[in-house]
Design a protein around this motif. Structure first.
Motif, PDB file in Angstrom:
ATOM      1  N   MET F   1      12.063 -14.727  -1.256  1.00 17.87           N
ATOM      2  CA  MET F   1      11.386 -13.686  -1.992  1.00 17.87           C
ATOM      3  C   MET F   1       9.898 -13.718  -1.736  1.00 17.87           C
ATOM      4  O   MET F   1       9.118 -13.904  -2.664  1.00 17.87           O
ATOM      5  N   PRO F   2       9.496 -13.521  -0.517  1.00 15.63           N
ATOM      6  CA  PRO F   2       8.052 -13.429  -0.321  1.00 15.63           C
ATOM      7  C   PRO F   2       7.562 -12.024  -0.678  1.00 15.63           C
ATOM      8  O   PRO F   2       8.279 -11.046  -0.512  1.00 15.63           O
ATOM      9  N   TYR F   3       6.350 -11.988  -1.202  1.00 16.81           N
ATOM     10  CA  TYR F   3       5.666 -10.718  -1.398  1.00 16.81           C
ATOM     11  C   TYR F   3       4.328 -10.833  -0.676  1.00 16.81           C
ATOM     12  O   TYR F   3       3.519 -11.715  -0.986  1.00 16.81           O
ATOM     13  N   VAL F   4       4.106  -9.952   0.290  1.00 10.37           N
ATOM     14  CA  VAL F   4       2.910 -10.005   1.119  1.00 10.37           C
ATOM     15  C   VAL F   4       2.102  -8.732   0.896  1.00 10.37           C
ATOM     16  O   VAL F   4       2.621  -7.629   1.059  1.00 10.37           O
ATOM     17  N   ASP F   5       0.854  -8.898   0.490  1.00  8.08           N
ATOM     18  CA  ASP F   5      -0.025  -7.744   0.275  1.00  8.08           C
ATOM     19  C   ASP F   5      -1.126  -7.778   1.325  1.00  8.08           C
ATOM     20  O   ASP F   5      -1.849  -8.768   1.447  1.00  8.08           O
ATOM     21  N   ILE F   6      -1.239  -6.702   2.075  1.00 11.26           N
ATOM     22  CA  ILE F   6      -2.209  -6.628   3.164  1.00 11.26           C
ATOM     23  C   ILE F   6      -3.284  -5.607   2.826  1.00 11.26           C
ATOM     24  O   ILE F   6      -3.003  -4.420   2.695  1.00 11.26           O
ATOM     25  N   LYS F   7      -4.500  -6.086   2.656  1.00  8.23           N
ATOM     26  CA  LYS F   7      -5.634  -5.183   2.427  1.00  8.23           C
ATOM     27  C   LYS F   7      -6.398  -5.069   3.734  1.00  8.23           C
ATOM     28  O   LYS F   7      -6.752  -6.076   4.348  1.00  8.23           O
ATOM     29  N   ILE F   8      -6.639  -3.834   4.151  1.00  8.48           N
ATOM     30  CA  ILE F   8      -7.357  -3.618   5.407  1.00  8.48           C
ATOM     31  C   ILE F   8      -8.475  -2.607   5.176  1.00  8.48           C
ATOM     32  O   ILE F   8      -8.251  -1.571   4.545  1.00  8.48           O
ATOM     33  N   ALA F   9      -9.670  -2.918   5.669  1.00  2.49           N
ATOM     34  CA  ALA F   9     -10.768  -1.940   5.625  1.00  2.49           C
ATOM     35  C   ALA F   9     -10.476  -0.873   6.663  1.00  2.49           C
ATOM     36  O   ALA F   9     -10.191  -1.172   7.818  1.00  2.49           O
ATOM     37  N   GLY F  10     -10.515   0.390   6.244  1.00  2.00           N
ATOM     38  CA  GLY F  10     -10.184   1.485   7.150  1.00  2.00           C
ATOM     39  C   GLY F  10      -8.705   1.818   7.060  1.00  2.00           C
ATOM     40  O   GLY F  10      -8.058   1.511   6.066  1.00  2.00           O
ATOM     41  N   SER F  11      -8.182   2.425   8.096  1.00  2.00           N
ATOM     42  CA  SER F  11      -6.791   2.869   8.004  1.00  2.00           C
ATOM     43  C   SER F  11      -5.978   2.419   9.212  1.00  2.00           C
ATOM     44  O   SER F  11      -6.521   1.956  10.214  1.00  2.00           O
ATOM     45  N   LEU F  12      -4.676   2.505   9.063  1.00  3.46           N
ATOM     46  CA  LEU F  12      -3.735   2.154  10.122  1.00  3.46           C
ATOM     47  C   LEU F  12      -2.814   3.345  10.337  1.00  3.46           C
ATOM     48  O   LEU F  12      -2.517   4.091   9.405  1.00  3.46           O
ATOM     49  N   SER F  13      -2.323   3.501  11.542  1.00  3.48           N
ATOM     50  CA  SER F  13      -1.310   4.530  11.784  1.00  3.48           C
ATOM     51  C   SER F  13       0.042   4.033  11.254  1.00  3.48           C
ATOM     52  O   SER F  13       0.239   2.835  11.029  1.00  3.48           O
ATOM     53  N   ARG F  14       0.964   4.983  11.080  1.00  2.00           N
ATOM     54  CA  ARG F  14       2.303   4.574  10.660  1.00  2.00           C
ATOM     55  C   ARG F  14       2.905   3.589  11.657  1.00  2.00           C
ATOM     56  O   ARG F  14       3.575   2.628  11.285  1.00  2.00           O
ATOM     57  N   GLU F  15       2.672   3.818  12.936  1.00  2.00           N
ATOM     58  CA  GLU F  15       3.240   2.933  13.960  1.00  2.00           C
ATOM     59  C   GLU F  15       2.698   1.509  13.820  1.00  2.00           C
ATOM     60  O   GLU F  15       3.433   0.532  13.962  1.00  2.00           O
ATOM     61  N   GLN F  16       1.397   1.408  13.543  1.00  2.00           N
ATOM     62  CA  GLN F  16       0.825   0.071  13.366  1.00  2.00           C
ATOM     63  C   GLN F  16       1.438  -0.631  12.158  1.00  2.00           C
ATOM     64  O   GLN F  16       1.804  -1.803  12.217  1.00  2.00           O
ATOM     65  N   LYS F  17       1.559   0.100  11.050  1.00  2.00           N
ATOM     66  CA  LYS F  17       2.163  -0.517   9.857  1.00  2.00           C
ATOM     67  C   LYS F  17       3.597  -0.971  10.140  1.00  2.00           C
ATOM     68  O   LYS F  17       4.017  -2.057   9.727  1.00  2.00           O
ATOM     69  N   ALA F  18       4.357  -0.115  10.816  1.00  2.00           N
ATOM     70  CA  ALA F  18       5.752  -0.456  11.091  1.00  2.00           C
ATOM     71  C   ALA F  18       5.850  -1.726  11.932  1.00  2.00           C
ATOM     72  O   ALA F  18       6.668  -2.615  11.663  1.00  2.00           O
ATOM     73  N   GLU F  19       4.980  -1.828  12.921  1.00  3.94           N
ATOM     74  CA  GLU F  19       5.029  -2.996  13.805  1.00  3.94           C
ATOM     75  C   GLU F  19       4.568  -4.260  13.069  1.00  3.94           C
ATOM     76  O   GLU F  19       5.170  -5.328  13.211  1.00  3.94           O
ATOM     77  N   ILE F  20       3.513  -4.131  12.277  1.00  4.74           N
ATOM     78  CA  ILE F  20       3.025  -5.291  11.516  1.00  4.74           C
ATOM     79  C   ILE F  20       4.091  -5.755  10.524  1.00  4.74           C
ATOM     80  O   ILE F  20       4.360  -6.959  10.397  1.00  4.74           O
ATOM     81  N   ALA F  21       4.713  -4.819   9.822  1.00  2.02           N
ATOM     82  CA  ALA F  21       5.742  -5.195   8.837  1.00  2.02           C
ATOM     83  C   ALA F  21       6.906  -5.915   9.512  1.00  2.02           C
ATOM     84  O   ALA F  21       7.421  -6.914   8.997  1.00  2.02           O
ATOM     85  N   GLN F  22       7.292  -5.414  10.666  1.00  2.00           N
ATOM     86  CA  GLN F  22       8.407  -6.012  11.390  1.00  2.00           C
ATOM     87  C   GLN F  22       8.078  -7.447  11.829  1.00  2.00           C
ATOM     88  O   GLN F  22       8.879  -8.363  11.665  1.00  2.00           O
ATOM     89  N   GLU F  23       6.888  -7.616  12.362  1.00  2.04           N
ATOM     90  CA  GLU F  23       6.533  -8.941  12.874  1.00  2.04           C
ATOM     91  C   GLU F  23       6.344  -9.970  11.760  1.00  2.04           C
ATOM     92  O   GLU F  23       6.783 -11.108  11.874  1.00  2.04           O
ATOM     93  N   ILE F  24       5.689  -9.560  10.668  1.00  2.00           N
ATOM     94  CA  ILE F  24       5.477 -10.515   9.576  1.00  2.00           C
ATOM     95  C   ILE F  24       6.825 -10.910   8.959  1.00  2.00           C
ATOM     96  O   ILE F  24       7.074 -12.079   8.651  1.00  2.00           O
ATOM     97  N   THR F  25       7.690  -9.930   8.816  1.00  2.58           N
ATOM     98  CA  THR F  25       9.012 -10.234   8.256  1.00  2.58           C
ATOM     99  C   THR F  25       9.766 -11.203   9.167  1.00  2.58           C
ATOM    100  O   THR F  25      10.415 -12.152   8.693  1.00  2.58           O
ATOM    101  N   ALA F  26       9.665 -10.989  10.458  1.00  2.00           N
ATOM    102  CA  ALA F  26      10.334 -11.884  11.414  1.00  2.00           C
ATOM    103  C   ALA F  26       9.724 -13.287  11.364  1.00  2.00           C
ATOM    104  O   ALA F  26      10.439 -14.297  11.426  1.00  2.00           O
ATOM    105  N   THR F  27       8.400 -13.353  11.259  1.00  2.00           N
ATOM    106  CA  THR F  27       7.739 -14.660  11.159  1.00  2.00           C
ATOM    107  C   THR F  27       8.209 -15.417   9.924  1.00  2.00           C
ATOM    108  O   THR F  27       8.540 -16.608   9.991  1.00  2.00           O
ATOM    109  N   LEU F  28       8.272 -14.726   8.786  1.00  2.00           N
ATOM    110  CA  LEU F  28       8.692 -15.397   7.550  1.00  2.00           C
ATOM    111  C   LEU F  28      10.160 -15.819   7.610  1.00  2.00           C
ATOM    112  O   LEU F  28      10.557 -16.804   6.998  1.00  2.00           O
ATOM    113  N   GLN F  29      10.949 -15.074   8.348  1.00  2.00           N
ATOM    114  CA  GLN F  29      12.345 -15.471   8.508  1.00  2.00           C
ATOM    115  C   GLN F  29      12.465 -16.711   9.397  1.00  2.00           C
ATOM    116  O   GLN F  29      13.127 -17.678   9.058  1.00  2.00           O
ATOM    117  N   ARG F  30      11.784 -16.664  10.532  1.00  2.00           N
ATOM    118  CA  ARG F  30      11.913 -17.753  11.496  1.00  2.00           C
ATOM    119  C   ARG F  30      11.261 -19.048  10.993  1.00  2.00           C
ATOM    120  O   ARG F  30      11.850 -20.121  11.050  1.00  2.00           O
TER     121      ARG F  30
END
Lengths: 61, 61, 61, 61, 61, 61
Positions: F1-30
């Motif tokens: 049950m991890p909860y990860v909150d990412i604060k970023i100055a400025g904005s991200l595209s949907r593609e960037q968010k999708a890729e970041i979410a995927q990688e962090i989730t994979a890291t926490l799994q592995r």
């Protein structure tokens, strides 16, 4: 009704916390016209092992 | 997918936490139609020395 | 002095927020003996594009 | 200037934290072009008694 | 490496934010010996409809 | 049950968010053996006017 959360790597003495709380509350009153009695401040002392910058934990092992 | 973070000055017993978690989860289900299995709640007991109101730490020294 | 932060994916009506705030405040008063006037609650409605579960953004594109 | 806060139920070893911090920082650099030296990451290990899902504390008593 | 998050009901002008950021950073430098370049501060302006005290939303409807 | 909150100055595209979410989730799994379905990630894009470093707002006016 400001709520201010302060995360600090390492620890602070009670005196430091008291002084910081007093000054931030005064700043919010003077600059933002927030009544002190509505200003909540919390301190969160984070162990160096639990804080990373540039991909490295701050305990530097 | 609600995530609820509860910061409390001082501490709570396990029984209090269990009851609070149950009631908040039920409220979010009934009022906001959020499935309980998606509701995360965390408790964060903050020492009185680490919480200030009106510019004064709550341990009152 | 509880401070409760509620993050919800999607949005809530004003009526839902009012009811949730009232119930949580009542729960904290009854179970944890916290005076309502010291209970702060904030709502944070998070866009589906900004919330991921299982590595997938909730907007499901 | 990303700030990433990771709350985890239970605990992590120092090695796990170091590896997670390294990988998240690298992801934010590669995908979001954030310089590692500006990326702060904090770990917050939450006791099972302090985390509820579906209205039940995770210590399962 | 302090990270300070300021939640305020309502809004602040850019001038108010600039002055508050400057003063808090100076306080943390003077009292806690934290180098300004490591001090991050974020402002989070919360709508009155999204903040409750004493079980009532602050927009007072 | 991890909860990860990412604060970023400025904005991200949907593609960037999708890729970041995927990688962090994979890291926490592995690394931390956390099942992806329990990993929540939220993105919080903070305006440059609302983020200060070294006592200066990042919009640089």
């Amino acid at each position: 009704m400001p709520y201010v959360d302060i995360k600090i790597a390492g620890s602070l003495s009670r005196e430091q916390k008291a002084e910081i709380a007093q000054e931030i509350t005064a700043t919010l009153q003077r600059v933002a016209h927030k009544p002190p009695s509505y200003t909540y401040i919390t301190f969160n002392e984070v162990a160096y092992e639990d804080w990373a910058i540039a991909g490295e934990l701050l305990d530097g092992k």
